[in-house]
Design an enzyme around this catalytic site. Structure first.
Site, PDB file in Angstrom:
ATOM      1  N   SER A 144       0.556  -8.375   0.829  1.00 33.45           N
ATOM      2  CA  SER A 144      -0.624  -9.155   0.439  1.00 33.45           C
ATOM      3  C   SER A 144      -0.541 -10.522   1.096  1.00 33.45           C
ATOM      4  O   SER A 144       0.530 -10.946   1.553  1.00 33.45           O
ATOM      5  CB  SER A 144      -0.627  -9.303  -1.090  1.00 33.45           C
ATOM      6  OG  SER A 144      -1.542 -10.294  -1.503  1.00 33.45           O
ATOM      7  N   TYR A 157       1.910 -10.807  -9.776  1.00 34.27           N
ATOM      8  CA  TYR A 157       1.442 -10.210  -8.522  1.00 34.27           C
ATOM      9  C   TYR A 157       2.052 -10.953  -7.332  1.00 34.27           C
ATOM     10  O   TYR A 157       2.574 -10.334  -6.399  1.00 34.27           O
ATOM     11  CB  TYR A 157      -0.088 -10.266  -8.474  1.00 34.27           C
ATOM     12  CG  TYR A 157      -0.699  -9.532  -7.305  1.00 34.27           C
ATOM     13  CD1 TYR A 157      -0.839  -8.146  -7.325  1.00 34.27           C
ATOM     14  CD2 TYR A 157      -1.146 -10.213  -6.171  1.00 34.27           C
ATOM     15  CE1 TYR A 157      -1.403  -7.458  -6.251  1.00 34.27           C
ATOM     16  CE2 TYR A 157      -1.711  -9.540  -5.100  1.00 34.27           C
ATOM     17  CZ  TYR A 157      -1.844  -8.164  -5.152  1.00 34.27           C
ATOM     18  OH  TYR A 157      -2.394  -7.492  -4.082  1.00 34.27           O
TER      19      TYR A 157
HETATM   20  P1  NAD Z   1      -7.330  -0.412  -6.181  1.00 29.50           P
HETATM   21  O1  NAD Z   1      -7.135  -0.983  -7.540  1.00 29.50           O
HETATM   22  O2  NAD Z   1      -8.639   0.184  -5.832  1.00 29.50           O
HETATM   23  O3  NAD Z   1      -6.208   0.633  -5.840  1.00 29.50           O
HETATM   24  C1  NAD Z   1      -4.932   0.610  -6.396  1.00 29.50           C
HETATM   25  C2  NAD Z   1      -4.333   1.981  -6.272  1.00 29.50           C
HETATM   26  O4  NAD Z   1      -3.045   1.986  -6.896  1.00 29.50           O
HETATM   27  C3  NAD Z   1      -5.195   3.021  -6.978  1.00 29.50           C
HETATM   28  O5  NAD Z   1      -5.188   4.203  -6.218  1.00 29.50           O
HETATM   29  C4  NAD Z   1      -4.446   3.230  -8.272  1.00 29.50           C
HETATM   30  O6  NAD Z   1      -4.679   4.488  -8.833  1.00 29.50           O
HETATM   31  C5  NAD Z   1      -3.023   3.074  -7.789  1.00 29.50           C
HETATM   32  N1  NAD Z   1      -2.123   2.800  -8.916  1.00 29.50           N
HETATM   33  C6  NAD Z   1      -2.108   1.716  -9.698  1.00 29.50           C
HETATM   34  N2  NAD Z   1      -1.206   1.867 -10.674  1.00 29.50           N
HETATM   35  C7  NAD Z   1      -0.644   3.094 -10.491  1.00 29.50           C
HETATM   36  C8  NAD Z   1       0.335   3.837 -11.199  1.00 29.50           C
HETATM   37  N3  NAD Z   1       0.912   3.380 -12.309  1.00 29.50           N
HETATM   38  N4  NAD Z   1       0.664   5.057 -10.735  1.00 29.50           N
HETATM   39  C9  NAD Z   1       0.067   5.554  -9.619  1.00 29.50           C
HETATM   40  N5  NAD Z   1      -0.871   4.906  -8.920  1.00 29.50           N
HETATM   41  C10 NAD Z   1      -1.222   3.685  -9.369  1.00 29.50           C
HETATM   42  O7  NAD Z   1      -7.040  -1.625  -5.227  1.00 29.50           O
HETATM   43  P2  NAD Z   1      -6.719  -1.689  -3.668  1.00 29.50           P
HETATM   44  O8  NAD Z   1      -7.257  -2.976  -3.197  1.00 29.50           O
HETATM   45  O9  NAD Z   1      -7.107  -0.460  -2.933  1.00 29.50           O
HETATM   46  O10 NAD Z   1      -5.144  -1.836  -3.711  1.00 29.50           O
HETATM   47  C11 NAD Z   1      -4.262  -1.102  -2.900  1.00 29.50           C
HETATM   48  C12 NAD Z   1      -3.075  -1.966  -2.557  1.00 29.50           C
HETATM   49  O11 NAD Z   1      -3.509  -3.024  -1.718  1.00 29.50           O
HETATM   50  C13 NAD Z   1      -2.400  -2.619  -3.754  1.00 29.50           C
HETATM   51  O12 NAD Z   1      -1.004  -2.616  -3.586  1.00 29.50           O
HETATM   52  C14 NAD Z   1      -2.928  -4.030  -3.703  1.00 29.50           C
HETATM   53  O13 NAD Z   1      -2.074  -4.952  -4.302  1.00 29.50           O
HETATM   54  C15 NAD Z   1      -3.024  -4.241  -2.209  1.00 29.50           C
HETATM   55  N6  NAD Z   1      -3.885  -5.326  -1.761  1.00 29.50           N
HETATM   56  C16 NAD Z   1      -5.233  -5.289  -1.953  1.00 29.50           C
HETATM   57  C17 NAD Z   1      -6.005  -6.333  -1.470  1.00 29.50           C
HETATM   58  C18 NAD Z   1      -7.495  -6.367  -1.614  1.00 29.50           C
HETATM   59  O14 NAD Z   1      -8.124  -7.350  -1.208  1.00 29.50           O
HETATM   60  N7  NAD Z   1      -8.144  -5.370  -2.140  1.00 29.50           N
HETATM   61  C19 NAD Z   1      -5.407  -7.402  -0.820  1.00 29.50           C
HETATM   62  C20 NAD Z   1      -4.033  -7.411  -0.655  1.00 29.50           C
HETATM   63  C21 NAD Z   1      -3.291  -6.348  -1.119  1.00 29.50           C
END
Ligand code: NAD
Length: 252
Positions: A144, A157
């Site tokens: 991130s 986080y």
């Molecule tokens: P999201 O919330 O749509 O997806 C998160 C995913 O993690 C989902 O598929 C969810 O089911 C899974 N997950 C969460 N807890 C879980 C558990 N206990 N067991 C199994 N699966 C679990 O959000 P996203 O943005 O797609 O996030 C994906 C990754 O990207 C994350 O690690 C997030 O921190 C990271 N991220 C996202 C952004 C952003 O801007 N969206 C930026 C930086 C990092």
């Protein structure tokens, strides 16, 4: 030597593949020829359809990564489906928002368990297979901007994603000589469930957009190229980097 991003014959295990960035990464890897083992808490029908449309083999595994309990099953099932796991994408992650002064132990532990603890032990289990058969592999952690910056109101986080950047470097140092490339991608601000609260806050949303040189939030598909690159033989000599895909945010 010709440069190849082709993943034909490879099996990629992607956590949190049911939606958002994990889904987009699974689809991009599938479009590049990989078979997909998709790990998630909820239905992965949409991801399955998109990956199969790309011509990929697909195997869903339902698992909750808030504990270490499912890890052995995930790795055994993934390896059975794919012969071996060649690529691991640690994407599953959660976020909790509250001022640091009143942040709860539960919001600390829940985030650390998914984002850091389960990620480490799943990675360890997959790497044991990669080392045992000597064929190595690619491990990609989804970090991130909070791997580089402090942020506000997301203490667990930021701690987890900063920790994940450190872990990426440590594992790269330990496993580079075993033919395993451990790297991370640091997404900027992407349109997913993770950022819904920010996008619903007009002030924060405008502040964020105003700082992104590209002038727009990221779409999940914007991550695909970086994931395919780090998963491919084109990245064979790349170890321990945290690659921002952020529309220029960190350059500002
Ligand atoms: P999201 O919330 O749509 O997806 C998160 C995913 O993690 C989902 O598929 C969810 O089911 C899974 N997950 C969460 N807890 C879980 C558990 N206990 N067991 C199994 N699966 C679990 O959000 P996203 O943005 O797609 O996030 C994906 C990754 O990207 C994350 O690690 C997030 O921190 C990271 N991220 C996202 C952004 C952003 O801007 N969206 C930026 C930086 C990092």
């Amino acid at each position: 030597m010709s440069i190849s991003f082709d993943l034909t014959g490879k099996t990629a295990l992607v956590t949190g593949a049911n939606t958002g960035l994990g889904q987009a990464i699974a689809v991009a890897l599938a479009q590049s020829g990989a078979s997909i083992v998709a790990v998630g808490r909820s239905a992965m029908d949409e991801t399955e359809r998109l990956c199969r449309d790309a011509g990929a083999r697909f195997h869903p595994i339902h698992a909750d990564l808030s504990s270490l309990e499912p890890i052995d099953r995930i790795v055994a099932e993934g390896a059975e489906f794919g012969r071996r796991i060649d690529i691991l994408v640690n994407n599953a992650g959660i976020i909790r928002r509250a001022d640091a002064i009143e942040f709860t132990e539960k919001d600390w532990d829940d985030v650390m368990n998914v984002n850091l603890k389960s990620t480490f032990f799943l990675t360890q289990a997959v790497a044991r297979g990669m080392i045992a058969d000597g064929a190595g592999g690619k491990i990609i952690n989804i970090a991130s901007l909070l791997s580089f910056q402090g942020g506000i109101r997301i203490p667990s986080y930021t701690a987890s994603k900063s920790g994940l950047a450190g872990l990426t470097r440590l594992l790269a140092c330990e496993w580079a000589s075993r033919g395993i490339n451990v790297n991370a991608i640091a997404p900027g601000y992407f349109v997913t469930n993770n950022t819904e609260a920010l996008r619903n806050d007009p002030k924060r949303s405008a502040e964020i957009l105003g700082r992104i040189p590209a002038g727009r939030w990221g779409n999940p598909a914007d991550l695909g190229g970086a994931a395919v690159f780090l998963a491919s033989s084109a990245a064979d000599y790349i170890h321990g980097v945290v690659l921002p895909v952020d529309g220029g945010w960190l350059a500002r």
